[in-house]
Motif scaffolding. Structure first.
Motif, mmCIF file in Angstrom:
data_model
loop_
_atom_site.group_PDB
_atom_site.id
_atom_site.type_symbol
_atom_site.label_atom_id
_atom_site.label_comp_id
_atom_site.label_asym_id
_atom_site.label_seq_id
_atom_site.Cartn_x
_atom_site.Cartn_y
_atom_site.Cartn_z
ATOM 1 N N GLU A 39 5.292 -1.438 6.402
ATOM 2 C CA GLU A 39 4.617 -0.847 5.253
ATOM 3 C C GLU A 39 4.130 0.545 5.651
ATOM 4 N N LYS A 76 1.194 3.637 4.938
ATOM 5 C CA LYS A 76 -0.109 3.996 4.399
ATOM 6 C C LYS A 76 -0.349 5.478 4.658
ATOM 7 N N SER A 85 -1.776 8.921 5.919
ATOM 8 C CA SER A 85 -2.447 9.184 7.197
ATOM 9 C C SER A 85 -2.851 10.651 7.266
ATOM 10 N N ALA A 117 2.638 9.446 6.877
ATOM 11 C CA ALA A 117 2.169 8.079 6.680
ATOM 12 C C ALA A 117 2.128 7.350 8.010
ATOM 13 N N CYS A 135 -1.172 2.760 -4.166
ATOM 14 C CA CYS A 135 0.010 3.120 -3.376
ATOM 15 C C CYS A 135 1.204 2.274 -3.778
ATOM 16 N N ASP A 177 1.411 -1.008 -2.055
ATOM 17 C CA ASP A 177 0.596 -2.091 -2.605
ATOM 18 C C ASP A 177 1.352 -2.828 -3.706
#
Length: 784
Positions: A624, A626, A628, A639, A708, A711
């Motif tokens: 996954e 996220k 950053s 990310a 996101c 998600d």
């Protein structure tokens, strides 16, 4: 290192010529790069100056009558040391001394001259040209000079490897030849007549830093007469490339070449307090060395001091404030053992390399300090009329016992592929190299002498044996190959490399050291090298990205624009409570340029974030992403890579400041992940082609800006639909047709069963469950 073959033969009785000896050394691992024959033309003879009068028409010339043994010739000479009765070297008319140096009958200022009286430099014997060569009074006129002085010799230019500091001496090379030819090594024989007065009455030695200087020996000599060294000593120094200075200094250099032990002589009247103190320098302390250069020292540089000041840079160079001068009458002689790493650091840090530092860096014999000091004292008594004070100060903090290393006969034969190695061969070879050999049940206990710093393991002894025994005795048979199961982890590495290569990505290997300028982009404590290769390689890398960017920079300069690289390597980080760093194995990748080669039928497209993301997802489909905020990546285009709730890496566009730093104009996308999760979560193998068709449904969603995409995918996957195969974003809309703070995302959900053809009713039920879940969990609605 250049040394005279005749000098070597003083310590080992060899019945082979210089070229044969040089070949044996080379074949045993001590390469001899050149064997140079040195002699003087046979026409040059010894001659006596019978008369020496002033030239009638030149104040600085002499008209000499020279007895050649067969006749007396008139010779005009301009040497200031010309005098009646002296013996010198003479070249008659017709003697060819070299290119452009044919001796002819000449008329000098109206006076005829029938030959030339020669200096040592003109004969190529030394660099002394202060006057004509002076020979012993008992030399006979007419005798061939090369025969009278034994001038025919060969000089070996030996290339000594860094681990063989014991070969940086005449005795060391002689020891090698003794072992190779089965001869006995002879040690120098000499005697010293000591004065009743003890050295302790005039000198003391204190070692403050016993790690930097574990042993320091000293002798004291009085009534020294500074003068010229004897010709034989000056010639050997000249053959070795060392300039003759004075008898005392020349003796220290001569013994250094002979024993491999650097020595230093101080004018004792310049030693304050009659004491030697060995200590570390103070940070920023300055010192003027013998070359008249003021040097700024660091706190880890070692100094030799008296009770008031520094007098020498230990192991490197003496000081201008204590050098031996023509007025010197008493000498303190230093013979010490210094820590090789410390001397190397000082020499490199100051950019000052000398014959002494060259030897200390490679490790000298820690047992020979007193012997070398005694040898030098013997020569100073002989050639400088010195009075040698009784005793030697030997401040010794070393253990001089030989190390014992076990050598098994089975291991020796297995590694070398030789059966039936004889005990007498092992005894002969290692004894000849200065080792003690004691037989054991399955081999030998080899007592390694202190001067062999390179012999520490059993495999070292195997190498030592075969290089003397002879590589030619190893039969050229290929070993039988027995494949074994590989280490699982290494097998995983191989598969990973193949997978990346199949994606068209090229593997590179870069240095583990980077420039200090990268610190700004990788915050945190950096590991700085004490002895870097260069200023651009001072930091142990905290990431693979600097190396990959350097590789892209070099390729761009070679006009390559489309670049895809990967590296598998380690990063290095400080470890609390440990001197050793933490080493983290990583996979790094970087891409730039066009996605594929230009083609007339299709417009080219540059790589983007989704290309580097695709590489990561190919290796680990379950990751996954996220958002950053890494300093080395571009804000808003980066990310963190997450697997199982743990951050295992990062990806994104390289920061523009880095692109400017390495002079790259195009955008570069990079990926860096921990290696272990990739190896343990790799591709599981081929799967059977599905028998039943897939189907897909699109959903147009209205999503809050802060939600996101990851998600959304996670929420859909959590519904437990086994037939779910893929979730893909096919369109993103951000415009005024949506409320503020909202965005539109169209996703395509693909379903497929391995057991049956899916029915619309089943798919519709799954879709409704997913829509409801997205609304409840993330506040997502369908776009109308």
């Amino acid at each position: 290192m250049k040394i005279s073959y005749s000098w070597i033969r003083e310590f080992v009785d060899l019945d082979v010529d210089a070229r044969t000896a040089a070949s044996a050394l080379t074949m045993s691992g001590t390469e001899v790069e050149e064997v140079a024959h040195q002699t003087v033309q046979k026409e040059v003879i010894c001659a006596r100056i019978v008369e020496a009068g002033r030239h009638p028409d030149a104040d600085k010339l002499y008209v000499c009558m020279v007895d050649t043994g067969r006749e007396t010739l008139q010779v005009v000479c301009g040497a200031p040391n010309t005098r009646a009765g002296m013996m010198s070297a003479f070249a008659p008319v017709g003697c060819d001394l070299g290119p452009g140096m044919l001796v002819k009958k000449a008329k000098i200022r109206g006076v005829e001259s029938f030959g030339v009286l020669l200096s040592e430099r003109e004969l190529g014997l030394t660099d002394d040209h202060t006057g004509i060569m002076e020979l012993d009074a008992d030399t006979r006129p007419g005798e061939v000079l090369s025969d009278a002085l034994g001038l025919e010799d060969w000089v070996l230019d030996v290339n000594v490897t860094p681990n063989r500091g014991d070969c940086l001496s005449v005795i060391g090379v002689a020891r090698e030849l003794a072992a190779l030819f089965g001869k006995r090594l002879k040690t120098p024989e000499f005697s010293i007549t000591e004065d009743p007065e003890a050295i302790e009455s005039v000198l003391s030695v204190e070692i403050v830093d016993t790690r930097g200087c574990p042993r320091y020996a000293a002798r004291f000599l009085a009534d020294v007469k500074i003068g010229k060294s004897p010709f034989a000593m000056r010639r050997r120094l000249f053959q070795s490339g060392v300039r003759a200075i004075s008898n005392v200094v020349d003796i220290t250099n001569y013994v250094m070449l002979e024993y491999g032990q650097p020595l230093h002589a101080f004018d004792s009247t310049l030693i304050a307090g009659s004491g030697i103190v060995v200590r570390k320098a103070r940070e920023g302390e300055t010192f003027v060395t013998l070359d008249s250069v003021q040097r700024t020292l660091r706190s880890d540089d070692l100094l030799i001091c008296d009770r008031e000041k520094a007098v020498a840079l230990a192991g490197v160079m003496g000081g201008e404030n204590s050098e031996v001068l023509p007025t010197t009458t008493s000498v303190v002689l230093e013979s010490a053992f210094f820590d090789p790493a410390g001397i190397q650091k000082t020499s490199k840090g100051l950019g000052l390399s000398t014959e002494a530092s060259y030897r200390f860096e490679r490790g000298i014999d820690p047992t020979t300090q007193v012997d070398a000091a005694n040898r030098a004292a013997h020569f100073m008594a002989l050639h400088a009329d010195a009075r040698v004070y009784r005793g030697v100060i030997d401040a010794n903090h070393l253990s001089l016992e030989k190390r014992s290393v076990r050598l098994r006969v089975s291991y020796l034969e297995k590694v070398l592929g030789i059966d039936g190695i004889k005990d007498e061969d092992v005894q002969r070879i290692f004894s000849g190299l200065g080792c003690d050999v004691n037989a054991l049940g399955d081999g030998w206990a080899i007592g390694v002498p202190a001067f062999r710093h390179d012999l520490a393991r059993e495999i070292d002894l195997v190498e030592e044996f075969i290089r003397v025994y002879g590589m030619d005795k190893v039969t050229p048979d290929l070993p039988v190959f027995k494949p074994q199961d590989g280490i699982p982890e290494e097998g995983g590495l191989k598969e990973l490399r193949v997978a990346l290569a199949a994606m068209g990505i090229t593997e590179v290997v870069t240095y583990s050291f980077i420039a200090p300028r990268w610190r700004d982009f990788f915050p945190g404590d950096a590991l700085e090298l004490l002895n870097p290769i260069s200023d651009e390689m001072k930091i142990m890398r905290p990431s693979l990205i600097p190396g990959l960017m350097g590789a892209i920079e070099r390729n761009r300069k070679l006009q390559t624009r489309d670049i895809s690289l990967f590296e598998i390597g380690k990063s290095f980080h400080p470890r609390a409570g440990s001197r050793l760093p933490e080493e983290v194995r990583l996979l790094g990748a970087a891409i730039t340029g066009q996605r594929f080669d230009a083609h007339w039928a299709e417009k080219g497209r540059t790589v983007d974030f989704y290309d580097i993301k695709g590489i990561a997802e190919t290796l680990l489909p379950a990751i996954e992403l996220k958002p950053s905020s890494h300093p080395h990546l571009k804000a808003g285009c980066q990310a963190d890579v997450i697997l199982g709730g743990r951050v295992i890496g990062a990806m994104g566009s390289i920061h523009p400041d880095i692109l400017a730093l390495v002079d790259i104009g195009d955008e570069v996308f990079a990926l860096e992940m921990h290696l272990e999760p990739i190896l343990t979560g790799q591709w599981a193998g081929l799967k059977e082609t599905p028998k039943f068709p897939s189907t897909w449904r699109d959903l147009s969603l209205v999503v809050d800006d802060h939600v996101c995409y990851a998600d959304i995918v996670r929420d859909i996957a959590s519904k437990g639909v086994r037939e779910l195969r893929q979730v893909t974003a096919v369109d993103v809309y951000m415009g005024d047709k949506l409320p503020a703070g909202k965005k539109g995302i169209t996703i395509r959900i693909t379903y497929q069963s391995e057991e049956r053809t899916l029915e619309d009713a089943m798919i519709s039920a799954w879709q409704e469950r997913i829509i409801a879940s997205l609304k409840d969990d993330l506040g997502i609605t369908l776009r109308q």
